[in-house]
Scaffold this active site. Structure first.
Site, short mmCIF file in Angstrom:
data_model
loop_
_atom_site.label_atom_id
_atom_site.label_comp_id
_atom_site.label_asym_id
_atom_site.label_seq_id
_atom_site.Cartn_x
_atom_site.Cartn_y
_atom_site.Cartn_z
N GLY A 1 31.45 20.88 -2.78
CA GLY A 1 31.70 22.50 -2.77
C GLY A 1 30.61 23.17 -2.20
N GLU B 1 30.92 23.13 1.44
CA GLU B 1 32.17 23.79 1.81
C GLU B 1 31.92 25.33 1.70
OE1 GLU B 1 34.19 21.16 -1.09
OE2 GLU B 1 35.85 21.84 0.33
N GLU C 1 32.87 13.39 -2.14
CA GLU C 1 34.08 13.16 -2.95
C GLU C 1 34.85 12.04 -3.21
OE1 GLU C 1 33.61 15.78 -0.90
OE2 GLU C 1 33.73 17.78 -1.78
N ALA D 1 31.37 21.06 -6.76
CA ALA D 1 32.08 21.37 -7.86
C ALA D 1 31.51 20.76 -9.04
CB ALA D 1 33.48 21.13 -7.52
N1 CAA Z 1 28.50 18.34 -11.37
C1 CAA Z 1 27.95 18.62 -12.56
N2 CAA Z 1 26.88 18.06 -12.66
C2 CAA Z 1 26.23 17.92 -11.63
C3 CAA Z 1 26.54 17.73 -10.40
C4 CAA Z 1 27.93 18.19 -9.94
N3 CAA Z 1 28.60 18.29 -9.15
N4 CAA Z 1 25.74 17.03 -9.68
C5 CAA Z 1 24.59 16.77 -10.29
N5 CAA Z 1 24.79 17.34 -11.69
C6 CAA Z 1 23.76 17.27 -12.84
C7 CAA Z 1 23.94 15.71 -13.17
O1 CAA Z 1 24.83 15.46 -13.99
C8 CAA Z 1 22.43 15.79 -13.82
O2 CAA Z 1 22.45 16.24 -15.22
P1 CAA Z 1 21.66 15.55 -16.53
O3 CAA Z 1 20.46 15.97 -16.24
O4 CAA Z 1 22.36 16.41 -17.81
O5 CAA Z 1 22.21 14.22 -16.53
C9 CAA Z 1 21.61 16.67 -13.24
O6 CAA Z 1 22.54 17.73 -12.48
C10 CAA Z 1 20.60 16.22 -12.12
O7 CAA Z 1 21.43 15.34 -11.44
P2 CAA Z 1 20.94 13.66 -11.03
O8 CAA Z 1 20.40 13.30 -12.53
O9 CAA Z 1 21.96 12.96 -10.76
O10 CAA Z 1 19.85 13.76 -9.97
P3 CAA Z 1 19.65 12.89 -8.91
O11 CAA Z 1 18.33 13.57 -8.04
O12 CAA Z 1 19.37 11.50 -9.20
O13 CAA Z 1 20.85 12.98 -7.73
C11 CAA Z 1 22.54 14.02 -6.45
C12 CAA Z 1 21.00 13.97 -7.18
C13 CAA Z 1 22.52 12.68 -5.47
C14 CAA Z 1 22.74 15.33 -5.92
C15 CAA Z 1 23.49 13.49 -7.76
O14 CAA Z 1 23.43 14.36 -8.63
C16 CAA Z 1 25.02 13.57 -7.22
O15 CAA Z 1 25.55 12.80 -6.52
N6 CAA Z 1 25.67 14.65 -7.59
C17 CAA Z 1 27.20 14.71 -7.44
C18 CAA Z 1 27.35 15.27 -6.03
C19 CAA Z 1 29.00 15.07 -5.87
O16 CAA Z 1 29.69 14.17 -5.64
N7 CAA Z 1 29.43 16.35 -5.62
C20 CAA Z 1 30.80 16.57 -5.08
C21 CAA Z 1 31.56 17.05 -6.44
S1 CAA Z 1 33.09 17.32 -6.34
C22 CAA Z 1 33.67 18.65 -5.40
O17 CAA Z 1 32.32 19.47 -5.03
C23 CAA Z 1 34.90 18.88 -4.89
C24 CAA Z 1 35.27 20.24 -4.14
O18 CAA Z 1 35.20 20.19 -3.06
C25 CAA Z 1 35.36 21.35 -4.79
#
Ligand code: CAA
Length: 267
Positions: A118, A121, A141, A73
């Site tokens: 997500g 999911e 999460e 998400a």
């Molecule tokens: N939402 C919004 N933006 C996201 C994102 C997310 N879930 N995941 C990555 N991005 C964005 C980053 O902010 C970044 O943006 P900028 O270039 O503007 O800074 C871009 O995508 C690239 O990401 P990273 O620089 O972080 O890339 P990385 O290779 O260093 O890391 C990653 C990759 C490990 C996937 C890392 O991005 C990460 O941990 N992302 C979040 C994953 C996460 O926590 N997902 C769960 C979300 S909550 C959810 O999903 C709830 C639900 O069940 C409904």
């Protein structure tokens, strides 16, 4: 062969129909295809379009770019939500995933990279998950001090069992594709350059079957798994009756006895 190739423009997804296959690509590669509300609304509309299109017999969902299927998400959006808005949003997204399970057409997640939160999911609401060796899975999460809101606590537990689901949900660590396969979270893991071919092979198999009977199997499995065994077996018997009444079943049974290849019409 006469090729029908259609594509439709959306802002956050790509939709392409090539003969009997609709491919939906989550298309926000700079944000690792994170699910914002606009993308989710388009995804829902694309799924509805694929369901309504009688030519479509299999649906593929994948992510744009080299790096991600979907990183979950959109965290920027989540920060803005009140508790009530978050619950409403969760119910809305859950309804999309539940509709995917109710659709009678097989849905394949082609997992090319990060498949987190997500993203996982949505992949779990598909009928098949084919992953690249580079794919990374997780329900991270907990590291944001939130929980999955698109079915993760429930579908993960049903797919891989409580022991490992609890570990993935509470520790929030990434697992690689090999581990995901070992846990039966994915059907198959292949080198990145073989991913398209593997998915195409699966589609070829599915297209050779009776689409109406595939739909009956999907329905029997997805509804039955939520019932107690007695009710589920009763439902299976009803579904068995429906399957046997199809023209395709008559053709399949006769073709076997006449020692010839079947020709299904999807009726
Ligand atoms: N939402 C919004 N933006 C996201 C994102 C997310 N879930 N995941 C990555 N991005 C964005 C980053 O902010 C970044 O943006 P900028 O270039 O503007 O800074 C871009 O995508 C690239 O990401 P990273 O620089 O972080 O890339 P990385 O290779 O260093 O890391 C990653 C990759 C490990 C996937 C890392 O991005 C990460 O941990 N992302 C979040 C994953 C996460 O926590 N997902 C769960 C979300 S909550 C959810 O999903 C709830 C639900 O069940 C409904």
């Amino acid at each position: 062969m006469f090729l029908i190739k259609m594509s439709k423009e959306w802002k956050y997804i790509l939709y392409e129909r090539d003969e009997n296959v609709a491919t939906i690509t989550l298309n926000r590669p700079k944000a690792l295809n994170a699910l914002n509300t606009a993308l989710l609304a388009e995804l829902r509309a694309a799924l509805e379009e694929a369901e309504a299109d009688v030519e479509v017999r299999a649906i593929v969902i994948t992510g744009a770019g080299e790096k991600a299927f979907c990183a979950g998400a959109d965290i920027v959006e989540l920060l803005e939500k009140s508790s009530i808005e978050a619950s409403e949003w969760s119910r809305w997204v859950q309804a999309i995933t539940t509709d995917m399970e109710k659709m009678r057409k097989p849905i394949i997640a082609k997992i090319n990279g990060f498949c987190l939160g997500g993203g996982l999911e949505f992949a779990m609401a598909c009928d098949f998950r084919i992953a690249s060796e580079k794919a990374i899975f997780g329900q991270p999460e907990i590291n944001l001090a939130i929980i999955p809101g698109s079915g993760g606590t429930q579908r993960l537990t049903r797919l891989i069992g409580k022991t490992k689901a609890m570990e993935m949900l509470m520790c929030g660590e990434h697992i690689n594709a090999e581990e995901a396969f070992r846990l039966t979270l994915v059907n198959k893991v292949v080198p990145p350059d073989k991913l398209d071919g593997e998915v195409n092979e699966l589609i070829k198999k599915l297209l050779s079957k009776s689409p109406v009977t595939l739909g009956i199997i999907k329905d029997a499995v997805n509804r039955g798994i939520e019932m107690n065994l007695e009710h589920a077996l009763y439902y299976e018997a009803e579904c068995f009756g429906s399957a046997l009444a199809t023209e395709d079943a008559r053709e399949g049974l006769k073709a076997f006895l006449e020692k010839r290849k079947y020709e299904f019409k999807g009726k």
